[in-house]
Design a protein around this motif. Structure first.
Motif, mmCIF file in Angstrom:
data_model
loop_
_atom_site.group_PDB
_atom_site.id
_atom_site.type_symbol
_atom_site.label_atom_id
_atom_site.label_comp_id
_atom_site.label_asym_id
_atom_site.label_seq_id
_atom_site.Cartn_x
_atom_site.Cartn_y
_atom_site.Cartn_z
ATOM 1 N N ARG A 81 0.837 -1.206 0.000
ATOM 2 C CA ARG A 81 0.000 0.000 0.000
ATOM 3 C C ARG A 81 0.872 1.256 0.000
ATOM 4 O O ARG A 81 0.607 2.208 -0.743
ATOM 5 N N ALA A 82 1.910 1.250 0.811
ATOM 6 C CA ALA A 82 2.800 2.414 0.873
ATOM 7 C C ALA A 82 3.541 2.611 -0.447
ATOM 8 O O ALA A 82 3.674 3.738 -0.933
ATOM 9 N N ALA A 83 4.020 1.519 -1.054
ATOM 10 C CA ALA A 83 4.746 1.602 -2.328
ATOM 11 C C ALA A 83 3.844 2.134 -3.436
ATOM 12 O O ALA A 83 4.288 2.920 -4.286
ATOM 13 N N GLU A 84 2.585 1.730 -3.446
ATOM 14 C CA GLU A 84 1.657 2.176 -4.478
ATOM 15 C C GLU A 84 1.343 3.665 -4.376
ATOM 16 O O GLU A 84 0.898 4.271 -5.341
ATOM 17 N N MET A 85 1.600 4.266 -3.225
ATOM 18 C CA MET A 85 1.347 5.696 -3.015
ATOM 19 C C MET A 85 2.503 6.578 -3.509
ATOM 20 O O MET A 85 2.344 7.786 -3.645
ATOM 21 N N VAL A 86 3.635 5.980 -3.792
ATOM 22 C CA VAL A 86 4.797 6.751 -4.243
ATOM 23 C C VAL A 86 4.539 7.210 -5.682
ATOM 24 O O VAL A 86 4.223 6.401 -6.551
ATOM 25 N N PRO A 87 4.673 8.505 -5.962
ATOM 26 C CA PRO A 87 4.439 9.009 -7.317
ATOM 27 C C PRO A 87 5.399 8.383 -8.341
ATOM 28 O O PRO A 87 6.552 8.071 -8.020
ATOM 29 N N LEU A 88 4.922 8.219 -9.574
ATOM 30 C CA LEU A 88 5.723 7.629 -10.641
ATOM 31 C C LEU A 88 7.053 8.353 -10.818
ATOM 32 O O LEU A 88 8.090 7.716 -10.987
ATOM 33 N N GLY A 89 7.058 9.666 -10.777
ATOM 34 C CA GLY A 89 8.306 10.418 -10.946
ATOM 35 C C GLY A 89 9.338 10.049 -9.886
ATOM 36 O O GLY A 89 10.523 9.922 -10.182
ATOM 37 N N THR A 90 8.889 9.842 -8.678
ATOM 38 C CA THR A 90 9.790 9.445 -7.591
ATOM 39 C C THR A 90 10.313 8.039 -7.827
ATOM 40 O O THR A 90 11.507 7.774 -7.636
ATOM 41 N N VAL A 91 9.442 7.144 -8.264
ATOM 42 C CA VAL A 91 9.865 5.765 -8.556
ATOM 43 C C VAL A 91 10.909 5.778 -9.664
ATOM 44 O O VAL A 91 11.931 5.094 -9.569
ATOM 45 N N ARG A 92 10.684 6.561 -10.705
ATOM 46 C CA ARG A 92 11.637 6.647 -11.813
ATOM 47 C C ARG A 92 12.975 7.204 -11.334
ATOM 48 O O ARG A 92 14.031 6.665 -11.652
ATOM 49 N N TYR A 93 12.950 8.282 -10.582
ATOM 50 C CA TYR A 93 14.180 8.915 -10.103
ATOM 51 C C TYR A 93 14.948 7.976 -9.178
ATOM 52 O O TYR A 93 16.149 7.753 -9.341
ATOM 53 N N GLU A 94 14.256 7.419 -8.200
ATOM 54 C CA GLU A 94 14.941 6.560 -7.233
ATOM 55 C C GLU A 94 15.352 5.225 -7.833
ATOM 56 O O GLU A 94 16.333 4.631 -7.397
ATOM 57 N N GLY A 95 14.637 4.761 -8.845
ATOM 58 C CA GLY A 95 15.046 3.536 -9.534
ATOM 59 C C GLY A 95 16.351 3.710 -10.282
ATOM 60 O O GLY A 95 17.106 2.764 -10.474
ATOM 61 N N SER A 96 16.638 4.942 -10.682
ATOM 62 C CA SER A 96 17.878 5.233 -11.403
ATOM 63 C C SER A 96 18.991 5.727 -10.484
ATOM 64 O O SER A 96 20.151 5.751 -10.883
ATOM 65 N N ASN A 97 18.642 6.134 -9.282
ATOM 66 C CA ASN A 97 19.623 6.738 -8.383
ATOM 67 C C ASN A 97 19.720 6.043 -7.034
ATOM 68 O O ASN A 97 20.209 6.624 -6.073
ATOM 69 N N ALA A 98 19.260 4.836 -6.963
ATOM 70 C CA ALA A 98 19.294 4.119 -5.689
ATOM 71 C C ALA A 98 20.732 3.846 -5.257
ATOM 72 O O ALA A 98 21.619 3.652 -6.092
ATOM 73 N N ALA A 99 20.948 3.828 -3.975
ATOM 74 C CA ALA A 99 22.277 3.563 -3.413
ATOM 75 C C ALA A 99 22.414 2.059 -3.168
ATOM 76 O O ALA A 99 21.812 1.516 -2.256
ATOM 77 N N PHE A 100 23.165 1.403 -4.023
ATOM 78 C CA PHE A 100 23.390 -0.029 -3.891
ATOM 79 C C PHE A 100 24.864 -0.299 -3.640
ATOM 80 O O PHE A 100 25.726 0.500 -4.009
ATOM 81 N N LEU A 101 25.151 -1.435 -3.037
ATOM 82 C CA LEU A 101 26.513 -1.866 -2.747
ATOM 83 C C LEU A 101 27.414 -1.535 -3.933
ATOM 84 O O LEU A 101 27.031 -1.836 -5.057
ATOM 85 N N PRO A 102 28.508 -0.850 -3.748
ATOM 86 C CA PRO A 102 29.245 -0.576 -2.526
ATOM 87 C C PRO A 102 28.847 0.710 -1.802
ATOM 88 O O PRO A 102 29.532 1.129 -0.876
ATOM 89 N N VAL A 103 27.764 1.349 -2.180
ATOM 90 C CA VAL A 103 27.305 2.567 -1.511
ATOM 91 C C VAL A 103 26.345 2.165 -0.391
ATOM 92 O O VAL A 103 25.473 1.320 -0.600
ATOM 93 N N PRO A 104 26.461 2.760 0.802
ATOM 94 C CA PRO A 104 25.552 2.412 1.896
ATOM 95 C C PRO A 104 24.084 2.613 1.525
ATOM 96 O O PRO A 104 23.731 3.588 0.857
ATOM 97 N N PHE A 105 23.246 1.685 1.963
ATOM 98 C CA PHE A 105 21.816 1.715 1.665
ATOM 99 C C PHE A 105 21.193 3.012 2.185
ATOM 100 O O PHE A 105 21.409 3.404 3.326
ATOM 101 N N GLY A 106 20.420 3.665 1.312
ATOM 102 C CA GLY A 106 19.700 4.872 1.699
ATOM 103 C C GLY A 106 20.558 6.099 1.901
ATOM 104 O O GLY A 106 20.119 7.076 2.506
ATOM 105 N N SER A 107 21.770 6.108 1.376
ATOM 106 C CA SER A 107 22.692 7.206 1.659
ATOM 107 C C SER A 107 22.575 8.392 0.696
ATOM 108 O O SER A 107 23.193 9.416 0.930
ATOM 109 N N TYR A 108 21.785 8.257 -0.373
ATOM 110 C CA TYR A 108 21.611 9.390 -1.279
ATOM 111 C C TYR A 108 20.448 10.236 -0.768
ATOM 112 O O TYR A 108 19.295 9.834 -0.856
ATOM 113 N N GLU A 109 20.763 11.412 -0.231
ATOM 114 C CA GLU A 109 19.763 12.271 0.400
ATOM 115 C C GLU A 109 18.568 12.576 -0.485
ATOM 116 O O GLU A 109 17.452 12.694 0.005
ATOM 117 N N ASN A 110 18.780 12.725 -1.776
ATOM 118 C CA ASN A 110 17.696 13.091 -2.683
ATOM 119 C C ASN A 110 16.945 11.891 -3.229
ATOM 120 O O ASN A 110 16.081 12.049 -4.088
#
Length: 160
Positions: A81-110
């Motif tokens: 339910r929470a994931a479905e509430m996230v706007p498409l633009g946010t999903v697109r941005y975070e899908g391309s800018n997610a912090a994955f190993l070797p970067v700490p999880f959730g470390s990209y402020e934006n």
């Protein structure tokens, strides 16, 4: 057949990270392997699909893993339910800018709207992935904790 144990064994070797990241990202593969190898805690887990969106031929998925075991139906329902509430633009941005190993999880402020759905204290991590072109789904992810810092790495199905 892929199992958590087989993935942990495979990714104990730098070659698995090199295959995942490709030739051009060899430095990233080395850094990811070093963190994963040194981690006090680590796991390979099946991902749970919380939401799937498509925009102009590109697919974006929101996934979760539970590093302490399977997630309950009520937990998955709440996360979905929470994931479905996230706007498409946010999903697109975070899908391309997610912090994955070797970067700490959730470390990209934006890029933390989706990762903020995580419950690290319960071992639950939520992340977005962009599935470009021939990239198939992401059915597995690695998790590691080194010095109290969490790392997540989605594993593309065709590369495992």
């Amino acid at each position: 057949m892929t199992t958590p144990e087989s993935l942990l064994a495979r990714f104990s070797d730098l070659a698995a990270f090199r295959k995942l990241f490709g030739f051009l990202l060899g430095g990233r593969a080395k850094r990811a392997h070093a963190i994963f190898a040194a981690a006090e805690k680590k796991a390979a887990r099946r991902t749970y699909g919380l939401d799937r969106r498509e925009h102009e031929g590109t697919v974006y998925v929101i996934k979760a893993i539970g590093v302490q075991g399977d997630l309950s139906r009520s937990t998955l329902d709440a996360l979905t339910r929470a994931a479905e509430m996230v706007p498409l633009g946010t999903v697109r941005y975070e899908g391309s800018n997610a912090a994955f190993l070797p970067v700490p999880f959730g470390s990209y402020e934006n890029a933390i709207d989706i990762t903020s759905l995580s419950r690290p204290e319960e071992g639950i991590f939520v992340f977005a992935v962009t599935l470009f072109g021939k990239k198939r789904d992401v059915s597995w992810a690695l998790w590691a904790n080194l010095d109290g810092v969490d790392y997540v790495l989605p594993l593309e199905d065709r590369k495992i």
